[in-house]
Design a protein around this motif. Structure first.
Motif, PDB file in Angstrom:
ATOM      1  N   LYS A  21      32.170  33.618  44.803  1.00 48.95           N
ATOM      2  CA  LYS A  21      31.632  34.945  44.475  1.00 48.95           C
ATOM      3  C   LYS A  21      32.715  36.010  44.633  1.00 48.95           C
ATOM      4  N   VAL A  22      33.540  35.855  45.654  1.00 49.51           N
ATOM      5  CA  VAL A  22      34.662  36.779  45.863  1.00 49.51           C
ATOM      6  C   VAL A  22      35.662  36.647  44.713  1.00 49.51           C
ATOM      7  N   GLU A  23      35.935  35.422  44.271  1.00 50.60           N
ATOM      8  CA  GLU A  23      36.825  35.192  43.124  1.00 50.60           C
ATOM      9  C   GLU A  23      36.271  35.851  41.865  1.00 50.60           C
ATOM     10  N   TYR A  24      34.960  35.711  41.667  1.00 43.30           N
ATOM     11  CA  TYR A  24      34.314  36.315  40.505  1.00 43.30           C
ATOM     12  C   TYR A  24      34.441  37.841  40.576  1.00 43.30           C
ATOM     13  N   GLU A  25      34.225  38.393  41.746  1.00 45.88           N
ATOM     14  CA  GLU A  25      34.364  39.837  41.926  1.00 45.88           C
ATOM     15  C   GLU A  25      35.787  40.281  41.559  1.00 45.88           C
ATOM     16  N   LYS A  26      36.769  39.541  42.020  1.00 42.35           N
ATOM     17  CA  LYS A  26      38.166  39.868  41.722  1.00 42.35           C
ATOM     18  C   LYS A  26      38.435  39.766  40.220  1.00 42.35           C
ATOM     19  N   LEU A  27      37.917  38.709  39.580  1.00 39.43           N
ATOM     20  CA  LEU A  27      38.084  38.542  38.141  1.00 39.43           C
ATOM     21  C   LEU A  27      37.508  39.733  37.388  1.00 39.43           C
ATOM     22  N   LEU A  28      36.298  40.153  37.781  1.00 39.95           N
ATOM     23  CA  LEU A  28      35.689  41.315  37.140  1.00 39.95           C
ATOM     24  C   LEU A  28      36.519  42.567  37.380  1.00 39.95           C
ATOM     25  N   LEU A  29      36.904  42.770  38.611  1.00 35.36           N
ATOM     26  CA  LEU A  29      37.672  43.962  38.967  1.00 35.36           C
ATOM     27  C   LEU A  29      38.950  44.069  38.136  1.00 35.36           C
ATOM     28  N   GLU A  30      39.602  42.957  37.910  1.00 38.36           N
ATOM     29  CA  GLU A  30      40.855  42.945  37.155  1.00 38.36           C
ATOM     30  C   GLU A  30      40.652  43.117  35.649  1.00 38.36           C
ATOM     31  N   ASN A  31      39.437  42.870  35.152  1.00 39.97           N
ATOM     32  CA  ASN A  31      39.243  42.837  33.701  1.00 39.97           C
ATOM     33  C   ASN A  31      38.152  43.751  33.150  1.00 39.97           C
ATOM     34  N   ILE A  32      37.263  44.235  33.972  1.00 42.33           N
ATOM     35  CA  ILE A  32      36.091  44.963  33.472  1.00 42.33           C
ATOM     36  C   ILE A  32      36.459  46.277  32.777  1.00 42.33           C
ATOM     37  N   SER A  33      37.575  46.872  33.143  1.00 39.24           N
ATOM     38  CA  SER A  33      37.965  48.135  32.508  1.00 39.24           C
ATOM     39  C   SER A  33      38.383  47.942  31.047  1.00 39.24           C
ATOM     40  N   LYS A  34      38.563  46.703  30.631  1.00 35.46           N
ATOM     41  CA  LYS A  34      38.964  46.403  29.253  1.00 35.46           C
ATOM     42  C   LYS A  34      37.781  46.400  28.287  1.00 35.46           C
ATOM     43  N   ILE A  35      36.569  46.422  28.821  1.00 36.36           N
ATOM     44  CA  ILE A  35      35.395  46.344  27.950  1.00 36.36           C
ATOM     45  C   ILE A  35      34.491  47.550  28.165  1.00 36.36           C
TER      46      ILE A  35
END
Length: 158
Positions: A123-137
């Motif tokens: 879940k922490v990995e998923y949070e990090k993945l989102l944090l690194e990429n969510i601003s692109k969408i």
């Protein structure tokens, strides 16, 4: 030390989204971050996207299409990065509440992975993945006011 870290987190939450550059992603399982986010009373500042004052009945199909497209974009992030949930479940269910600026860019993204078999570290990995990429969408909607929407997403676990 813990109070200092929480102060820094709250400061970032409070001021970072004003310039539309920083996105805050919070896993609701992280009680400290979740409580700090709740203190901001975002629901008072962001109108619900489905509120008739914000979206007319005629716009409902457009809203649904945009909301679905937004989640497809999130799913593409998961797929592109070959994210491994670390479980055998065929579907991963994620509840989320997303707060958007007037232009449809994400300001805050709150989520909860509902599959009990998914580990805390994943879940922490998923949070990090989102944090690194969510601003692109973004969602393909613009409104006169900031808005929010909640819902659930199902991701194929391949």
């Amino acid at each position: 030390m813990r109070k200092l870290l929480m102060f820094i987190f709250l400061y970032v939450l409070t001021f970072s989204c004003d310039n539309n550059e920083t996105v805050i992603v919070v896993n609701s399982d992280d009680e400290d971050k979740y409580l700090e986010l709740m203190k901001l009373k975002l629901d008072d500042a962001y109108n619900n996207l489905l509120d008739s004052k914000l979206s007319t009945e005629n716009e409902y199909k457009e809203v649904l299409k945009s909301w679905g497209s937004f989640h497809q974009q999130v799913g593409e992030i998961v797929k592109e990065h070959k994210f491994d949930w670390g479980v055998k479940d065929s579907l991963i269910l994620v509840m989320n509440k997303v707060y958007f600026n007037k232009k449809g860019k994400v300001a805050y993204y709150l989520f909860k992975v509902k599959n009990e078999s998914v580990s805390k570290s994943k879940k922490v990995e998923y949070e990090k993945l989102l944090l690194e990429n969510i601003s692109k969408i973004k969602i393909d909607l613009k409104r006169e006011n900031k808005f929010s929407q909640c819902g659930k997403s199902k991701y194929l676990n391949i």
